[in-house]
Write a protein that holds these residues in place. Structure first.
Motif, PDB file in Angstrom:
ATOM      1  N   LYS A 296       0.829  -1.208   0.000  1.00  0.00           N
ATOM      2  CA  LYS A 296       0.000   0.000   0.000  1.00  0.00           C
ATOM      3  C   LYS A 296       0.866   1.260   0.000  1.00  0.00           C
ATOM      4  CE  LYS A 296      -2.695  -1.206   3.495  1.00  0.00           C
ATOM      5  NZ  LYS A 296      -3.800  -1.152   4.497  1.00  0.00           N
ATOM      6  N   ALA A 297       1.917   1.259   0.804  1.00  0.00           N
ATOM      7  CA  ALA A 297       2.814   2.420   0.844  1.00  0.00           C
ATOM      8  C   ALA A 297       3.539   2.582  -0.484  1.00  0.00           C
ATOM      9  CB  ALA A 297       3.822   2.263   1.978  1.00  0.00           C
ATOM     10  N   ALA A 298       3.971   1.481  -1.084  1.00  0.00           N
ATOM     11  CA  ALA A 298       4.674   1.542  -2.365  1.00  0.00           C
ATOM     12  C   ALA A 298       3.746   2.016  -3.487  1.00  0.00           C
ATOM     13  CB  ALA A 298       5.243   0.160  -2.715  1.00  0.00           C
ATOM     14  N   VAL A 299       2.471   1.593  -3.441  1.00  0.00           N
ATOM     15  CA  VAL A 299       1.498   2.051  -4.450  1.00  0.00           C
ATOM     16  C   VAL A 299       1.329   3.555  -4.351  1.00  0.00           C
ATOM     17  CG1 VAL A 299      -0.945   2.004  -5.091  1.00  0.00           C
ATOM     18  CG2 VAL A 299       0.258  -0.133  -4.643  1.00  0.00           C
ATOM     19  N   ARG A 300       1.210   4.075  -3.109  1.00  0.00           N
ATOM     20  CA  ARG A 300       1.053   5.528  -2.941  1.00  0.00           C
ATOM     21  C   ARG A 300       2.284   6.277  -3.447  1.00  0.00           C
ATOM     22  NH1 ARG A 300      -1.544   3.964   2.028  1.00  0.00           N
ATOM     23  NH2 ARG A 300       0.448   4.100   3.127  1.00  0.00           N
ATOM     24  N   ARG A 301       3.479   5.752  -3.151  1.00  0.00           N
ATOM     25  CA  ARG A 301       4.705   6.424  -3.609  1.00  0.00           C
ATOM     26  C   ARG A 301       4.797   6.386  -5.138  1.00  0.00           C
ATOM     27  NH1 ARG A 301       6.978   3.640   0.900  1.00  0.00           N
ATOM     28  NH2 ARG A 301       7.691   1.957  -0.484  1.00  0.00           N
ATOM     29  N   THR A 302       4.497   5.241  -5.732  1.00  0.00           N
ATOM     30  CA  THR A 302       4.632   5.097  -7.180  1.00  0.00           C
ATOM     31  C   THR A 302       3.604   5.935  -7.912  1.00  0.00           C
ATOM     32  OG1 THR A 302       5.456   2.832  -6.888  1.00  0.00           O
ATOM     33  CG2 THR A 302       4.667   3.440  -9.081  1.00  0.00           C
ATOM     34  N   LEU A 303       2.332   5.860  -7.487  1.00  0.00           N
ATOM     35  CA  LEU A 303       1.298   6.637  -8.149  1.00  0.00           C
ATOM     36  C   LEU A 303       1.529   8.141  -7.949  1.00  0.00           C
ATOM     37  CD1 LEU A 303      -1.936   4.569  -7.405  1.00  0.00           C
ATOM     38  CD2 LEU A 303      -0.510   4.574  -9.458  1.00  0.00           C
ATOM     39  N   GLY A 304       2.138   8.495  -6.794  1.00  0.00           N
ATOM     40  CA  GLY A 304       2.436   9.903  -6.549  1.00  0.00           C
ATOM     41  C   GLY A 304       3.438  10.456  -7.556  1.00  0.00           C
ATOM     42  N   LYS A 305       4.302   9.612  -8.085  1.00  0.00           N
ATOM     43  CA  LYS A 305       5.289  10.056  -9.075  1.00  0.00           C
ATOM     44  C   LYS A 305       4.667  10.349 -10.436  1.00  0.00           C
ATOM     45  CE  LYS A 305       9.035   7.242  -7.125  1.00  0.00           C
ATOM     46  NZ  LYS A 305       9.969   6.092  -7.410  1.00  0.00           N
ATOM     47  N   TYR A 306       3.582   9.611 -10.743  1.00  0.00           N
ATOM     48  CA  TYR A 306       3.005   9.694 -12.080  1.00  0.00           C
ATOM     49  C   TYR A 306       1.713  10.498 -12.139  1.00  0.00           C
ATOM     50  CZ  TYR A 306       6.342   5.964 -13.084  1.00  0.00           C
ATOM     51  OH  TYR A 306       7.484   5.226 -13.222  1.00  0.00           O
TER      52      TYR A 306
END
Length: 307
Positions: A296-306
């Motif tokens: 969940k944390a990685a999804v938020r970080r990744t989607l935040g980049k794009y």
């Protein structure tokens, strides 16, 4: 591959999920939504695991393979299902049908192997945490994944050979929405007793060969978790494998009902088949993302980049 077949027919007719145009239209919208969500969810999982360095561990390496497999597995059955829901006549050539048989067994077989490998990974992480890095080396992880794909393809190749050697004479209607080898048996005018026994033996060998390692891994995992004195420690240890346990239950439960139980009635058999071929690829990324704080944390970080 040369098709060794003495059939007098060149195509089959699939009964599909319904013959009511209005119901088919609703089902088309429903399954189109499921397919788009499945593709999106598994692509996000692949992207997140690929781009986030924190997830470059054995567990997420196996999970990325599972997501890629679910992406491919859903594309074996769902596009044809969607096409047939919009078609008045649901036909499929004998060659295309046997090709689908191969990829259905290949996808299901590979998923069983990957879930077994992931259970061993959880066993190593929980029962031998200090040796985890040595036990689950990158070389071993790659070998386990290659073996999973390779053994499943070999098993699927053997199974499709059984289909190639069937003779289809007059009956053309498959009472299913996809081609599965058991659904072809009633259409064959050749002796299927040996073929049935080989198929059952193959499924039992494959099923037990992948399920027993999962069973023994979790037996040791549960024993280790119960030996932890603190409640928070037990909860943390269990949370690392709860997602995998849910995925195992869904996949092996539906697979057992579909292939090893006597037919339960056409409608119920179709629902069970939909469970492992349509619903499971949709739920896997949801299970691993909703039940896993790291994902969940990685999804938020990744989607935040794009975004």
């Amino acid at each position: 591959m040369a098709w060794r077949n003495h059939s007098t027919i060149t195509e089959f007719i699939l009964t599909g999920l319904s013959n009511n145009p209005h119901i088919e239209a609703l089902l088309f919208v429903f399954f189109l939504g499921i397919y788009l969500l499945t593709v999106t969810g598994n692509l996000i999982m692949l992207l997140v695991i690929r781009t986030d360095a924190r997830l470059h561990t054995p567990m997420y390496f196996f999970l990325s393979n599972l997501s890629f497999l679910d992406l491919c597995f859903s594309s074996v059955t769902e596009p044809k299902l969607l096409k047939d829901l919009l078609s008045e006549k649901k036909t499929i050539s004998v060659e295309a049908c046997l090709t689908q048989v191969f990829f259905v067994f290949f996808g299901a077989g590979t998923e069983a192997f990957l879930l077994s490998v992931m259970a061993y990974d959880r066993y190593a992480a929980i029962c031998h945490p200090l040796l985890y890095g040595q036990v689950m080396s990158s070389q071993l992880c790659v070998r386990l994944v290659v073996a999973s794909w390779g053994l499943a393809s070999l098993d699927a190749f053997i199974i499709v050979l059984l289909g190639i050697n069937l003779d289809f004479c007059e009956a053309q209607t498959i009472h299913h929405y996809i081609c599965e080898l058991p659904a072809l048996f009633p259409l064959s005018c050749s002796d299927i007793s040996i073929t049935t026994n080989i198929l059952l033996s193959s499924i039992l060998l494959h099923g037990l060969g992948t399920f027993l390692p999962i069973f023994f891994s979790y037996a040791r995992i549960i024993s280790t978790i119960l030996s932890i004195s603190s409640t928070s420690g037990r909860s943390k240890a269990f949370s690392t494998c709860s997602s995998h346990l849910i995925a195992v239950t869904l996949f092996f439960g539906s697979g057992f009902l579909c292939y090893l139980m006597p037919p339960l009635g056409s409608s119920l058999d179709l629902l069970i088949s939909l469970q492992y071929s349509v619903v499971t690829p949709l739920l896997n990324p949801l299970i691993y993302s909703l039940k896993n704080k790291e994902v969940k944390a990685a999804v938020r970080r990744t989607l935040g980049k794009y975004l």
